[in-house]
Design a protein around this motif. Structure first.
Motif, mmCIF file in Angstrom:
data_model
loop_
_atom_site.group_PDB
_atom_site.id
_atom_site.type_symbol
_atom_site.label_atom_id
_atom_site.label_comp_id
_atom_site.label_asym_id
_atom_site.label_seq_id
_atom_site.Cartn_x
_atom_site.Cartn_y
_atom_site.Cartn_z
ATOM 1 N N GLY A 116 -2.134 9.537 2.555
ATOM 2 C CA GLY A 116 -1.480 8.301 4.059
ATOM 3 C C GLY A 116 -2.339 7.745 3.476
ATOM 4 N N VAL A 117 -3.848 7.804 3.712
ATOM 5 C CA VAL A 117 -4.999 6.611 3.759
ATOM 6 C C VAL A 117 -5.101 5.593 2.892
ATOM 7 N N LYS A 118 -4.975 5.956 1.517
ATOM 8 C CA LYS A 118 -5.568 5.361 0.524
ATOM 9 C C LYS A 118 -3.973 4.432 0.877
ATOM 10 N N SER A 119 -2.948 4.629 0.652
ATOM 11 C CA SER A 119 -1.890 3.636 0.794
ATOM 12 C C SER A 119 -1.988 2.304 1.970
ATOM 13 N N ALA A 120 -1.980 3.786 2.706
ATOM 14 C CA ALA A 120 -2.321 1.932 4.585
ATOM 15 C C ALA A 120 -3.552 1.292 4.199
ATOM 16 N N LEU A 121 -4.554 1.960 3.896
ATOM 17 C CA LEU A 121 -4.976 0.457 2.882
ATOM 18 C C LEU A 121 -4.602 -0.892 2.404
ATOM 19 N N GLU A 122 -3.792 -0.046 1.621
ATOM 20 C CA GLU A 122 -3.232 -1.423 0.101
ATOM 21 C C GLU A 122 -2.700 -1.910 1.284
ATOM 22 N N LYS A 123 -2.047 -1.367 1.769
ATOM 23 C CA LYS A 123 -0.060 -1.912 2.228
ATOM 24 C C LYS A 123 -0.998 -2.487 3.698
ATOM 25 N N MET A 124 -2.501 -2.324 3.878
ATOM 26 C CA MET A 124 -2.610 -3.409 4.977
ATOM 27 C C MET A 124 -3.292 -5.029 4.918
ATOM 28 N N LYS A 125 -4.496 -4.528 3.598
ATOM 29 C CA LYS A 125 -5.136 -5.565 3.391
ATOM 30 C C LYS A 125 -4.080 -6.620 2.853
ATOM 31 N N GLU A 126 -2.950 -6.529 2.795
ATOM 32 C CA GLU A 126 -1.981 -7.278 1.942
ATOM 33 C C GLU A 126 -2.286 -8.662 3.549
ATOM 34 N N LYS A 127 -2.565 -8.041 4.565
ATOM 35 C CA LYS A 127 -1.729 -9.837 5.515
ATOM 36 C C LYS A 127 -2.768 -9.040 6.693
ATOM 37 N N ALA A 128 -4.192 -8.418 6.672
ATOM 38 C CA ALA A 128 -4.883 -8.017 7.931
ATOM 39 C C ALA A 128 -6.433 -8.035 6.489
ATOM 40 N N ASP A 129 -7.167 -8.140 7.750
ATOM 41 C CA ASP A 129 -8.691 -8.121 7.143
ATOM 42 C C ASP A 129 -8.472 -5.938 7.917
ATOM 43 N N TRP A 162 -0.657 9.492 9.865
ATOM 44 C CA TRP A 162 -0.574 8.613 8.857
ATOM 45 C C TRP A 162 0.850 8.059 8.193
ATOM 46 N N GLU A 163 2.352 9.248 7.612
ATOM 47 C CA GLU A 163 3.191 8.873 7.322
ATOM 48 C C GLU A 163 3.509 8.168 8.299
ATOM 49 N N ARG A 164 3.565 8.479 9.741
ATOM 50 C CA ARG A 164 4.567 7.396 10.480
ATOM 51 C C ARG A 164 4.266 6.286 10.475
ATOM 52 N N PHE A 165 2.577 6.187 10.644
ATOM 53 C CA PHE A 165 1.949 4.818 10.252
ATOM 54 C C PHE A 165 2.245 3.876 8.978
ATOM 55 N N ASN A 166 1.662 4.584 7.856
ATOM 56 C CA ASN A 166 3.018 3.780 6.626
ATOM 57 C C ASN A 166 4.434 3.415 7.293
ATOM 58 N N ASN A 167 5.245 4.297 7.484
ATOM 59 C CA ASN A 167 7.420 4.305 7.628
ATOM 60 C C ASN A 167 7.070 3.354 8.803
ATOM 61 N N GLU A 168 6.366 3.354 9.251
ATOM 62 C CA GLU A 168 6.677 2.205 10.361
ATOM 63 C C GLU A 168 6.260 1.591 11.517
ATOM 64 N N ALA A 169 5.317 1.955 12.049
ATOM 65 C CA ALA A 169 4.008 1.857 13.092
ATOM 66 C C ALA A 169 3.376 0.279 12.038
ATOM 67 N N LEU A 170 3.547 0.299 10.876
ATOM 68 C CA LEU A 170 2.557 -1.003 9.625
ATOM 69 C C LEU A 170 3.357 -2.090 10.292
ATOM 70 N N GLU A 171 4.947 -1.691 9.995
ATOM 71 C CA GLU A 171 5.637 -2.387 10.374
ATOM 72 C C GLU A 171 5.554 -3.463 10.970
ATOM 73 N N LYS A 172 5.461 -2.669 11.917
ATOM 74 C CA LYS A 172 5.979 -3.129 13.126
ATOM 75 C C LYS A 172 5.279 -4.406 13.592
ATOM 76 N N PHE A 173 3.776 -3.662 13.284
ATOM 77 C CA PHE A 173 2.278 -4.135 13.588
ATOM 78 C C PHE A 173 2.852 -5.676 13.699
ATOM 79 N N PHE A 174 2.567 -5.518 12.066
ATOM 80 C CA PHE A 174 2.925 -7.484 11.738
ATOM 81 C C PHE A 174 3.586 -7.873 11.607
#
Length: 289
Positions: free
Chosen positions: A151-164, A249-261
């Motif tokens: 889940g880390v690599k996919s999270a990094l890929e998603k984060m990089k789209e909008k975040a440093d 990490w699964e929860r981060f990818n599925n809901e937390a990151l979206e809530k943050f953005f």
């Protein structure tokens, strides 16, 4: 200045490494730190208790993830109070030279303690430098092929789209660079900030000064020190729960990151995940209960 990257995105995400991005906390402490801790500080007569105490301060308590000098000094002080150790009449090191150095230095690492030990000639600093350098050597030799959590690599890929994205860690920078490059994920981060860059609060403070709004800053970590650093600068915090890293990490990818953005992370959601996180790491060791 503790960071060298430039602000390119609206959001900033700091990611801790050991125990958060990588499943490396157990092997590093149990196979690298603790055997050298017992050897260098003369703890052979109480090795069983030294191991149990160091595992508590570094892995299974509210001090999890703290700087090595902080958490292993804490282990020595905790050992002094254990009746089993007192019954063996073992003289534990006082390490006053280390305590004095820690009170005047914020960048606590192998590279900073070495020149200080040479300048002062302090026997405690020399011993602690030798231990720390040997730990680094053992980690370099022992810890290879330990992958990031699923889940880390996919999270990094998603984060990089909008975040440093930066690595914000108390691990030596060289070790971080090796680990992140070995698994081909250093490409997702703007900078790798290890112990030489300062403590986590200093790294996040320097990053914030680049112009990020606090609500658009997030720290991801597995230890109370990560949370304290985030809250100290007004940033959001997302916990990777010890022992439940993959689910976190699964929860981060599925809901937390979206809530943050979406600006919906702070408040009830963050309070909920922090309350859950705090149930995993006790303050009191099991032998005191």
């Amino acid at each position: 200045m503790t960071v060298t990257f430039s602000k390119n995105k609206e959001y900033l995400v700091g990611v801790d490494s050991d125990g958060c991005a990588f499943d490396s906390m157990e092997i590093k402490h149990k196979e690298c730190f603790i055997p050298n801790f017992i050897k260098y500080f003369g703890l052979q007569p109480v090795s069983r208790f030294a191991r149990e105490t160091a595992e508590f301060t570094n892995l299974y308590s509210t001090s999890r993830g703290a700087n090595r000098f902080v958490s292993y000094l804490m282990a020595i002080d905790m050992l002094k109070d254990r009746p089993e150790v007192q019954a063996r009449n073992v003289e534990l090191p006082q390490l006053q030279g280390l305590r004095d150095w820690m009170s005047r230095e914020s960048k606590l690492g192998t590279k900073t303690i070495k020149p200080e030990s040479e300048k002062t000639g302090d026997a405690d600093l020399k011993l602690c430098y030798e231990w720390s350098a040997k730990v680094d050597e053992t980690v370099a030799d022992m810890v290879t092929g330990v992958p990031p959590f699923p889940g880390v690599k996919s999270a990094l890929e998603k984060m990089k789209e909008k975040a440093d994205v930066i690595v914000c860690s108390a691990t030596p920078t060289a070790a971080l660079e090796t680990e992140w490059a070995e698994h081909d994920i250093s490409q997702y981060v703007a900078e790798i900030c290890g112990q030489e860059a300062g403590n986590k609060t200093e790294i996040l403070t320097a990053s914030k000064a680049l112009g990020y709004e606090p609500d658009k800053m997030l720290m991801i970590g597995d230890a109370p020190g990560d949370m304290k650093a985030a809250l100290a600068v007004g940033a959001c915090f997302y916990p990777i729960n010890p022992g439940h890293e993959e689910a976190s990490w699964e929860r981060f990818n599925n809901e937390a990151l979206e809530k943050f953005f979406a600006g919906e992370f702070r408040g009830a959601y963050m309070d909920k995940v922090i309350a859950e996180f705090e149930t995993y790491l006790p303050e009191q060791p099991p032998w005191k209960k």
